[in-house]
Design a protein around this motif. Structure first.
Motif, PDB file in Angstrom:
ATOM      1  N   GLY A 420       0.779  -1.237   0.000  1.00 16.24           N
ATOM      2  CA  GLY A 420       0.000   0.000   0.000  1.00 16.24           C
ATOM      3  C   GLY A 420       0.804   1.278   0.000  1.00 16.24           C
ATOM      4  O   GLY A 420       2.030   1.283  -0.017  1.00 16.24           O
ATOM      5  N   GLU A 421       0.056   2.381   0.071  1.00 12.58           N
ATOM      6  CA  GLU A 421       0.662   3.712   0.065  1.00 12.58           C
ATOM      7  C   GLU A 421       1.428   3.954   1.367  1.00 12.58           C
ATOM      8  O   GLU A 421       1.123   3.373   2.402  1.00 12.58           O
ATOM      9  N   ASP A 422       2.426   4.834   1.290  1.00  7.97           N
ATOM     10  CA  ASP A 422       3.224   5.172   2.472  1.00  7.97           C
ATOM     11  C   ASP A 422       2.496   6.233   3.300  1.00  7.97           C
ATOM     12  O   ASP A 422       2.872   7.403   3.332  1.00  7.97           O
ATOM     13  N   LEU A 423       1.436   5.806   3.979  1.00 11.33           N
ATOM     14  CA  LEU A 423       0.637   6.692   4.820  1.00 11.33           C
ATOM     15  C   LEU A 423       0.563   6.118   6.228  1.00 11.33           C
ATOM     16  O   LEU A 423       0.599   4.902   6.411  1.00 11.33           O
ATOM     17  N   THR A 424       0.423   6.995   7.220  1.00 12.60           N
ATOM     18  CA  THR A 424       0.275   6.536   8.595  1.00 12.60           C
ATOM     19  C   THR A 424      -0.890   5.572   8.726  1.00 12.60           C
ATOM     20  O   THR A 424      -0.775   4.507   9.344  1.00 12.60           O
ATOM     21  N   VAL A 425      -2.026   5.920   8.144  1.00 12.63           N
ATOM     22  CA  VAL A 425      -3.223   5.092   8.291  1.00 12.63           C
ATOM     23  C   VAL A 425      -3.036   3.728   7.633  1.00 12.63           C
ATOM     24  O   VAL A 425      -3.509   2.710   8.148  1.00 12.63           O
ATOM     25  N   THR A 426      -2.336   3.674   6.505  1.00  9.96           N
ATOM     26  CA  THR A 426      -2.060   2.389   5.844  1.00  9.96           C
ATOM     27  C   THR A 426      -1.138   1.544   6.705  1.00  9.96           C
ATOM     28  O   THR A 426      -1.329   0.327   6.843  1.00  9.96           O
TER      29      THR A 426
END
Length: 444
Positions: A420-426
């Motif tokens: 997935g994307e490099d996001l905190t939520v991911t």
């Protein structure tokens, strides 16, 4: 405030303490109870809520907003935290404008979505203010799990595993926990030491011990961890930074944007943090925007983001682009660095216009220079310190849908893992889901 006749160059105290305090105040002010009630009233409570589908952690958004509407913010927080134990930070830093709020029915109908992020913050803040932990541990299983990396994925995995009754040992290479939540996010998005307060609150679950200054491949090894623990979860992030591969990259005044942001986040007094008068940031993601905006907020006079592709291809959302522009940052598209000039320290950066054909960026041959006394590199990060035995994919640790790596008994998640994307939520979702798979694996 520094005056215009002062010599150019990197220096501290371009703004006084009052100016700094105003510039680095909370980006989105929290709701009070009345504002939250009004915002909650706008929700249609859709049966097939598209906002919920758009959330990487699948929070039941209509349910928690209904609970706020009914005057039960603590219940709303429990609904959020069941799915996302770092819901407080995600409410502050998630690009909601491209996730849940973009999918909101009212956004499609009116161009003004329900303010889901601020409602989530309202609920989670109420619980944290009470300093009560809404979860209790299951009966001890006798199983021990090592988590390497105390960022969002590692913390989410550790909490879920501890809640399920396992004993968790968390190792981190830095001197304090939080990962990018602590070291890599703009200060105006996470004020009042929130990242550390959230970690302290999370650890109230019990069953989690922390060890700092422990880097994989240095103080600890994967073989040792496999011998000592029943399972291992790797959430080591991306510690390396890509090189510009431009002449003059080693000049004084050229540095990695992630290091600048980390220094800023850890500074006790922002008036002591040096910044250039003419700053150029190379890159197009969130790190580039955070470095550029914070340079401006520290008192830099001219700040430019230079990105090699078009505005539409920029990794940072349009909201973040507009935020940068509103703070006086100039955004330049279809330009790439070819050389950095200066006698010992950077004085100019040479850029070349680009064109994109077949997805590939090439220079047009047309070049120009910008005055610059500070250049930040924000062109992506790379994996460092992973064991040789683990298979990679696209420069990251290869994992399956459950977070399992190519090595038996070892899982991975967050920025270091493929997917997935490099996001905190991911990262939170990947840590949580890997923890559930580890639990299933260990308990048969």
């Amino acid at each position: 405030m520094a005056t215009s006749h002062q010599a150019s160059g990197i220096q501290a105290a371009r703004l006084d303490a009052a100016g700094i305090a105003e510039n680095f105040s909370d980006l989105h002010l929290p709701f009070d109870a009345h504002e939250a009630a009004v915002a909650a009233d706008r929700c249609y409570f859709c049966f097939d809520a598209p906002c919920m589908t758009a959330c990487p952690t699948s929070i039941d958004i209509p349910q928690f907003i209904r609970e706020i509407q009914a005057g039960h913010p603590e219940s709303a927080a429990k609904t959020i935290l069941d799915q996302n134990i770092l819901g407080g930070m995600c409410a502050r830093v998630c690009p909601t404008e491209t996730l849940c709020e973009e999918a909101c029915v009212r956004e499609a109908a009116e161009g003004k979505p329900v303010e889901i992020g601020r409602l989530q913050r309202y609920a989670t803040d109420r619980v944290m203010e009470k300093n009560e932990h809404p979860f209790t541990r299951a009966e001890a299983t006798g199983k021990r799990i090592a988590v390497v990396g105390a960022g969002p994925a590692g913390l989410a995995a550790a909490h879920r595993l501890a809640m399920l009754g396992h004993d968790v040992q968390v190792y981190d290479a830095r001197e304090k926990p939080g990962g990018l939540n602590e070291f890599g996010i703009a200060a105006y998005k996470s004020t009042d030491d929130f990242a550390q307060r959230e970690v302290d609150w999370l650890l109230q679950i019990g069953g989690i011990t922390m060890q700092y200054g422990q880097k994989l491949g240095a103080q600890i090894s994967l073989d040792e961890l496999k011998e000592q623990f029943d399972a291992v979860f790797l959430s080591i992030g991306l510690a390396g930074v890509n090189a510009l591969r431009a002449e003059g990259e080693d000049l004084k005044g050229v540095r990695d944007a992630v290091d600048f942001i980390a220094d800023l986040r850890q500074a006790d007094d922002l008036t002591t943090l040096p910044v250039g008068r003419n700053v150029v940031v190379i890159g197009g993601g969130m790190t580039a925007v955070d470095a550029a905006v914070q340079s401006k907020l520290l008192g830099a006079e001219n700040v430019t983001i230079a990105y090699r592709r078009s505005r539409e291809e920029m990794g940072a959302s349009r909201f973040e682009q507009d935020l940068a522009a509103s703070k006086g940052v100039k955004l330049m598209f279809n330009v790439m660095p070819v050389a950095i000039h200066g006698e010992g320290a950077v004085s100019e950066i040479e850029l070349e216009y680009t064109e994109v054909s077949g997805g590939k960026v090439t220079g047009t041959g047309e070049r120009f220079r910008l005055v610059a006394d500070q250049v930040f590199k924000a062109i992506g990060q790379t994996l460092q310190g992973q064991p040789d035995a683990i298979a990679l994919e696209g420069g990251k640790i290869k994992v399956d849908a459950n977070g399992r790596t190519s090595v038996a008994g070892v899982w991975a998640g967050g920025d270091c893992a493929s997917g997935g994307e490099d996001l905190t939520v991911t990262a939170v979702a990947e840590g949580r889901d890997a923890a559930m798979d580890i639990h299933s694996s260990l308990m048969g």
